[in-house]
Design a protein around this motif. Structure first.
Motif, PDB file in Angstrom:
ATOM      1  N   THR A  64       0.838  -1.210   0.000  1.00 47.83           N
ATOM      2  CA  THR A  64       0.000   0.000   0.000  1.00 47.83           C
ATOM      3  C   THR A  64       0.870   1.256   0.000  1.00 47.83           C
TER       4      THR A  64
ATOM      5  N   HIS B 274      -2.181 -10.934  -5.905  1.00 49.79           N
ATOM      6  CA  HIS B 274      -2.620 -12.329  -6.013  1.00 49.79           C
ATOM      7  C   HIS B 274      -2.219 -12.958  -7.340  1.00 49.79           C
TER       8      HIS B 274
ATOM      9  N   CYS C 137       2.770  -7.386  -3.378  1.00 50.20           N
ATOM     10  CA  CYS C 137       3.377  -7.820  -2.132  1.00 50.20           C
ATOM     11  C   CYS C 137       3.976  -9.192  -2.422  1.00 50.20           C
TER      12      CYS C 137
ATOM     13  N   LYS D  56       2.471 -13.733  -0.443  1.00 49.44           N
ATOM     14  CA  LYS D  56       1.470 -14.738  -0.838  1.00 49.44           C
ATOM     15  C   LYS D  56       2.195 -15.848  -1.625  1.00 49.44           C
TER      16      LYS D  56
HETATM   17  C1  LIG Z   1      -5.045  -6.876  -3.426  1.00 49.59           C
HETATM   18  C2  LIG Z   1      -4.362  -6.376  -2.203  1.00 49.59           C
HETATM   19  N1  LIG Z   1      -4.099  -5.059  -2.087  1.00 49.59           N
HETATM   20  C3  LIG Z   1      -3.498  -4.564  -0.991  1.00 49.59           C
HETATM   21  C4  LIG Z   1      -3.134  -5.373   0.057  1.00 49.59           C
HETATM   22  C5  LIG Z   1      -2.494  -4.765   1.273  1.00 49.59           C
HETATM   23  O1  LIG Z   1      -1.166  -5.140   1.368  1.00 49.59           O
HETATM   24  P1  LIG Z   1      -0.145  -4.463   2.394  1.00 49.59           P
HETATM   25  O2  LIG Z   1      -0.660  -4.671   3.765  1.00 49.59           O
HETATM   26  O3  LIG Z   1       1.106  -5.257   2.166  1.00 49.59           O
HETATM   27  O4  LIG Z   1      -0.014  -3.037   2.028  1.00 49.59           O
HETATM   28  C6  LIG Z   1      -3.393  -6.746  -0.019  1.00 49.59           C
HETATM   29  C7  LIG Z   1      -3.030  -7.655   1.083  1.00 49.59           C
HETATM   30  O5  LIG Z   1      -3.362  -8.782   1.164  1.00 49.59           O
HETATM   31  C8  LIG Z   1      -4.022  -7.257  -1.176  1.00 49.59           C
HETATM   32  O6  LIG Z   1      -4.310  -8.555  -1.310  1.00 49.59           O
END
Ligand SMILES: Cc1ncc(COP(=O)(O)O)c(C=O)c1O
Length: 469
Positions: free
Chosen positions: A151, A266, A286, A289
């Motif tokens: 994010t 994903h 990220c 996963k």
């Molecule tokens: C599609 C998507 N966007 C954003 C995030 C948020 O990720 P982060 O906490 O690493 O910023 C996730 C986390 O699972 C996600 O699956």
């Protein structure tokens, strides 16, 4: 005739436009096996060309996952883990790599930035990680940076690429986006002084549907594209598991002059990606996963080469984005590194970097095409067993059926039961998967470490749970 390789079989049959279900029946009948039998699952495992990769991972124990007050008798067995779409498993080599870093920290301390006894100088440790990511996302090294978390990277890229004007200020998202994406995008819109009602366009499914049609995405782009600054979509939706046609949507949006950002949370390590060739502007991901970098692991960005020298864009800068040759001269004026690395802000955690590196070393033992083909078969087998075993039990798969419109994950919705109840009943039977929005069970056999027999056990456990209710 025995097929040593499903992958070859699958490629050939796909070319003949055969469905995965037909391919599964075909493999079973050629080998005189019942496609619904445990024996067939074991046959598929035995003939899995990638089965050795499972040995690279540590599997959670059922006894460590089930709260003791829930079930008094708990098995010491390994759990069947189907939550790689949420948190990937620990690659065994990661423990060794992290221990090495701790050792280097203890014995070399600051000197390891430029003289690291395992050849991973901390001052440019990201280079080794990037060289292993290029094949996974289909990008050139200049297009990738490994940094921060997902994010925060969305915000950093939008600081540069969301520069709304009076006529072009809208952001297009999917209605069913992951909340953090929505929060980030809405806060960006507000930060620039626009009203959400005017600036946020949401792609919705048709009435009665759960996933949107690609034609509807394209038609909104066609209609509204001239006022859209940014198209921001999850390549694979976290909830439904729907995989979007990245090249098609990218092309349509760019034709209208929009910048296109793909969230690969994903998708990375799950489906094949060719970000450079597809001319994607930007991507974020990220790595905890399918990339198995560990909880909260280090994230990454893709900035297409065509944007590498756009130094006039606004940017939230930091010293790690500064020219490497002069970074340690401590100059006052910021000179961005061309490409994605110019968006780095801080020096990265070496522990996080090697955690990701450990998993990428496992990925290097195969390639995304082979993994994806195993995944077609593994997730297709899941769908096949669900359909054959559970019809009439009041469930539906909300993920699109076309194997090219999903990755490893299938999302299952039940008519009456709460997904949480099912999750707990499955956990007691040693199976780990997760739920979202109380109604949907998300099941993701990861081709890197899951077996066909895991899928078999899951479907049979789910059947037992549903019949008991
Ligand atoms: C599609 C998507 N966007 C954003 C995030 C948020 O990720 P982060 O906490 O690493 O910023 C996730 C986390 O699972 C996600 O699956």
């Amino acid at each position: 005739m025995v097929f040593r390789s499903h992958l070859r079989e699958l490629r050939e049959r796909f070319r003949e436009q055969k469905s995965v279900h037909e391919i599964i029946r075909n493999i079973a009948s050629k080998n005189g096996l019942d496609p619904l039998s445990h024996e067939f699952a074991l046959y598929l495992d035995d003939n899995d060309e990638l089965k050795h990769l499972r040995e690279e991972f540590s599997f959670p124990k059922v006894s460590e996952c089930v709260p003791k007050d829930v079930v008094p008798i708990i098995s010491e067995e390994e759990a069947v883990y189907l939550s790689g779409n949420s948190l990937g498993l620990l690659p065994k080599r990661t423990r060794k790599l992290i221990n090495e870093e701790l050792d280097v920290w203890a014995t070399s301390a600051v000197a390891a930035h430029f003289n690291h006894k395992f050849g991973r100088n901390w001052a440019n440790i990201e280079d080794q990680v990037i060289s292993k990511l290029t094949g996974i996302v289909g990008a050139k090294p200049i297009e990738i940076a490994v940094m921060n978390t997902l994010t925060s990277n969305i915000h950093l890229l939008l600081a540069s690429f969301y520069t709304p004007t009076q006529s072009r200020f809208k952001i297009l998202i999917e209605e069913n986006s992951f909340p953090s994406d929505r929060y980030a995008l809405e806060s960006q819109i507000k930060f620039h002084g626009y009203l959400l009602e005017a600036a946020l366009i949401e792609i919705k499914p048709r009435p009665g549907d759960i996933t949107p049609e690609i034609e509807d995405v394209l038609s909104v782009i066609e209609k509204e594209g001239d006022s859209i600054a940014l198209v921001f979509m999850e390549a694979v939706n976290y909830h439904t598991g729907q995989l979007f046609d990245i090249p098609k949507i990218t092309k349509a949006a760019q034709k209208k002059g929009c910048i296109v950002v793909w969230n690969l949370a994903h998708a990375i390590g799950n489906v094949e990606l060719k970000l450079h060739d597809w001319n994607v502007d930007l991507a974020v991901w990220c790595s905890y996963k399918y990339l198995n970098s560990g909880p909260g692991g280090i994230a990454g960005i893709f900035v297409h080469e065509k944007h590498a020298f756009e130094f006039d864009r606004p940017r939230f800068a930091g010293w790690w984005g500064h020219n490497r040759e002069t970074r340690f001269l401590m100059n006052k004026s910021f000179q961005p590194i061309p490409g994605a690395k110019g968006f780095q802000v801080s020096n990265p955690s070496a522990l996080d970097m090697v955690a990701l590196y450990g998993s990428l070393e496992v990925f290097s033992q195969t390639n995304m095409s082979d993994l994806r083909h195993k995944s077609y078969l593994l997730t297709g087998y899941l769908e096949f067993l669900l359909d054959e075993n559970l019809h009439g039990i009041g469930y539906r798969i909300i993920t699109p059926r076309n194997p090219h419109e999903h990755g490893a994950q299938l999302s299952i919705m039940f008519d009456e039961l709460k997904a949480e109840e099912i999750i707990n009943a499955l956990l007691i039977r040693g199976i780990i998967c997760d739920e979202r929005k109380q109604t949907v069970l998300r099941v993701a056999p990861a081709p890197l470490y899951n077996r066909f027999s895991d899928v078999y056990k899951f479907v049979n456990a789910l059947k037992a749970v549903l019949l008991e209710k």
